[in-house]
Design an enzyme around this catalytic site. Structure first.
Site, short mmCIF file in Angstrom:
data_model
loop_
_atom_site.label_atom_id
_atom_site.label_comp_id
_atom_site.label_asym_id
_atom_site.label_seq_id
_atom_site.Cartn_x
_atom_site.Cartn_y
_atom_site.Cartn_z
N GLU A 142 0.81 -1.21 0.00
CA GLU A 142 0.00 0.00 0.00
C GLU A 142 0.85 1.27 0.00
OE1 GLU A 142 -3.09 0.57 -0.37
OE2 GLU A 142 -4.08 -1.35 -0.04
N SER A 143 1.85 1.32 0.85
CA SER A 143 2.55 2.59 1.08
C SER A 143 4.06 2.51 1.06
CB SER A 143 2.12 3.16 2.43
OG SER A 143 2.56 2.32 3.49
#
Length: 768
Positions: free
Chosen positions: A607-608
């Protein structure tokens, strides 16, 4: 080094960017833009300005200069250097040149950025002739920064927009110019070379997306001089239609000669009532035929079954080639919707040329239908570079394996062996299909010299990266990073990874180490492979391109992989590739909501990349990239009355809310990691629609997820999960997670990473 554009082509410059010019610029007409035109004379009858008038003007200028100096000497207290940089960025975005009056960051590591923002703003506000010397000086003094190309691009785009081709040619071209710059450069060359310059940009025309407005006059000239043909116009029209860009399609269609297209009312009918237009289509005229394909695309997106029925009733009006094209377009739409007629429509398309994207959906339609013969045939039709991607090598092996003949299974196993060296979803699936439960990793740990890391942290480029990160200027930080990392030797990339990790830039640390070749599964010896599965004894099967599909390091006909050159860095660098930051926050969130900590890390990495303040264009925020609406829903479930969206930047809060939502997705889908990952990315409502197809062949389910982003996401989360779990001493099986079995299993399921390393006889280089 940048290149110069000449009539003969691109040549290397012999001077610096500040002093360099496009050659022969002096031969161009010096067309002054309106903003730089001379003022009308004060004496209309004589057309001359009197000496008295000049004296008054000079006196006025001197007075203005004194007032300006007085203002500067009486300026308010200066901002801090950091605040001055941020204020300069804000002023640039507002195009407020006056705001730079009191901004200074002399001696600051980001001082070039303040000048950069001011010059970019000035380029849009003042005559270019007044900036030439300062821009030249900036280019000379900051040649080691990534600010050079965007400065050159801004200057030349402004000059081109003003038709000031002398100014356009004043400096060297930017590196990696965009389409707008390329079109302006063609206009520059057209002034010198005439029609011959126009053919150099023909490839720019063929795009299914709108191009820069700067390209319109180029395209007009191309059409006027016959460089752009009717066939070219039809080619781009189809690209626009296939890409769903109806306004672009309308503009391109309008370029057709009047005798080759229908009127505007027909286009409107095809857009607004596509079924009606399709029913009455008369494909004899080029324009009406192409509008029929426009109506076919629009109608298929609204009601596929009705469109298919109407198409089958009218396609005999079209030529065999055009009918095959229509079949191929409906086949693609059918495959994206998992329609049962998709494979049949691809068959009806025959040998008509099909775009690579559509052909990959041909393969997925065959997978959905369980027709591995069609899978193999469709892969054979892919271009070689696409065919050799790990995805299609894996599915080619699966198609061979499905033949159940001795030769075909041996060829399949050979492909699995080549894939098993690659740290990818299909690489690990291949490893497990061969009967190995763990990823055999190198045992040697990376040794990074402390003095090298400290020295790198002191370099101007890394100091700029660090300061830009500190100030939240991520776009600029990434530009600095790209310029920095491309200059690093393979030996220095691990040092760079360590340096970025120390700066808290884990995403850049991962990016650095992923550029280093990685050796996994060091040779799975051919003579000690798990036992063969039962196969039908048959004459040697024609396996088509088995040798071509197998690893490029396997000599044809040997039956076993060769010994390729060892990786330049055969070390276990997973501490950098798969870091575990915010350890306590992850443990707390995972324990609180009953989520496997390894899975939580797997999702956050995808995700990040562990950037806690990252914010997507869609609004997703933080480590777990939570959308505001999802976060509010979770906070409500947890009865958190004090929640506000700004808290998502806090790693602990973000992980807690994200872990709850991941647990919700797991509960909704029976603890299936694949389905839960799909739900986390695309939403539970979509995952529920796909759930019915999640059965005994989960690899087929993953590959046929209709959204490209979600398909890639699920693959990477599952791979991440296995790696993180193995780091924690827990065995995760992708095959089990996908409801699959190990076809070649026979005792090797307990081979450990160390065992695999001891079995090593050769290795292969992967990644880069």
């Amino acid at each position: 080094m940048v290149s110069f554009l000449t009539a003969a082509g691109w040549v290397l410059p012999g001077a610096t960017a500040s002093a360099a010019r496009f050659p022969d610029a002096s031969a161009l007409p010096a067309q002054k833009p309106a903003s730089q035109a001379a003022s009308k004379p004060g004496n209309a009858s004589s057309g001359k300005t009197s000496s008295a008038s000049k004296s008054k003007t000079n006196a006025a200028k001197a007075s203005a200069t004194q007032k300006s100096n007085a203002k500067i000497s009486a300026k308010p207290a200066m901002l801090s250097d950091d605040d001055a940089i941020l204020a300069a960025k804000a002023a640039y975005k507002k195009k407020d040149l006056s705001a730079f009056t009191y901004l200074s960051a002399r001696g600051h590591v980001l001082e070039p950025y303040l000048t950069y923002y001011r010059l970019l703003t000035a380029i849009e506000k003042v005559p270019l002739s007044s900036l030439q010397d300062e821009v030249s000086q900036f280019l000379t003094q900051n040649a080691d920064t990534p600010l050079i190309s965007p400065m050159l691009s801004a200057w030349q785009k402004k000059a081109g927009s003003l038709n000031d081709w002398v100014a356009f040619a004043e400096f060297a071209p930017p590196q990696n110019p965009d389409v707008e710059w390329l079109c302006l450069s063609v206009m520059y060359r057209f002034q010198k070379e005439g029609v011959s310059a126009l053919s150099t940009t023909k490839s720019t025309w063929f795009s299914g997306d709108p191009q820069s407005q700067a390209c319109t006059p180029v395209f007009d000239l191309m059409q006027e001089h016959g460089v752009l043909t009717v066939a070219d116009i039809l080619g781009r029209f189809r690209l626009a239609v296939e890409n769903g860009k109806w306004p672009l399609a309308r503009g391109v269609w309008a370029r057709l000669p009047e005798n080759a297209r229908a009127d505007a009312a027909a286009f409107k009918l095809a857009e607004s009532q596509p079924i009606k237009y399709l029913q009455q289509a008369k494909p004899a005229l080029v324009g009406t035929r192409e509008l029929a394909f426009l109506s076919l695309e629009i109608a298929a997106q609204r009601d596929f079954d009705q469109t298919l029925s109407v198409w089958r009733s009218v396609r005999d009006r079209f030529s065999p080639e055009d009918a095959a094209y229509g079949n191929s377009r409906l086949a693609y739409r059918a495959a994206r919707q998992a329609h049962p007629d998709a494979l049949k429509l691809y068959s009806e398309a025959g040998a008509t040329p099909i775009a690579v994207k559509s052909r990959t959906w041909n393969i997925r339609a065959a997978l959905k239908a369980g027709d591995f013969s069609a899978v193999k045939n469709a892969i054979d039709l892919l271009p070689e570079n696409t065919r050799n991607e790990d995805t299609w090598r894996y599915w080619y092996a699966r198609a061979l394996e499905a033949q159940k003949t001795a030769d075909a299974v041996a060829a399949a196993k050979k492909i699995y062996l080549s894939l098993a060296h690659e740290l990818s979803f299909y690489g690990v699936l291949s490893l497990e299909r061969l009967g190995y439960a763990d990823i055999p990793l190198p045992t040697e740990k990376p040794l990074v010299a402390e003095d090298k890391v400290r020295a790198l942290l002191k370099t101007p480029a890394v100091q700029r990266i660090a300061k830009l990160h500190q100030l939240g200027l991520r776009e600029e930080m990434l530009a600095e990073w790209r310029a920095f990392v491309t200059k690093q030797s393979p030996e220095n990339l691990m040092v760079a990874a360590d340096a970025m990790a120390r700066l808290g830039l884990l995403d850049r640390s991962i990016a650095a180490v992923e550029r280093i070749p990685l050796t996994i599964a060091p040779q799975l010896p051919h003579d000690t492979l798990p036992h063969e599965p039962a196969v039908e004894e048959a004459p040697a099967a024609d396996s088509g391109r088995d040798e071509e599909t197998a690893s490029t390091t396997s000599p044809p006909g040997t039956g076993k992989p060769a010994s390729p050159k060892p990786s330049a860095s055969p070390v276990n660098d997973f501490a950098f590739r798969f870091p575990k930051p915010f350890n306590e926050a992850f443990k707390t969130a995972a324990g609180r909501y009953g989520v496997d900590e390894s899975l939580l890390y797997a999702v956050a990495r995808q995700e990040s990349r562990f950037v806690p303040h990252i914010f997507s264009s869609a609004g997703a925020t933080g480590l777990m990239q939570l959308m505001p609406g999802t976060a509010r829903w979770v906070a409500k479930q947890l009865s958190i009355s004090s929640y506000n969206v700004s808290q998502l930047k806090d790693p602990g809060v973000n992980l807690s809310l994200g872990a709850f939502y991941l647990r919700y997705c797991l509960d909704e889908f029976g603890d299936s990691v694949a389905l839960a990952a799909g739900a986390y990315n695309a939403g539970p409502h979509r995952a529920r629609r796909w759930q019915a197809d999640f059965n005994t062949d989960g690899d087929i389910w993953v590959e046929t997820i209709p959204f490209d982003e979600t398909r890639d996401y699920v693959k990477k989360v599952m791979l991440n999960h296995k790696v993180y779990a193995q780091q924690n001493g827990v065995r995760i099986s992708l095959l089990n997670a996908l409801h699959m079995t190990t076809p070649f299993a026979s005792g090797n399921e307990n081979v450990s990473a160390d065992d695999g390393a001891r079995l090593a006889q050769s290795s292969t280089r992967v990644g880069g």
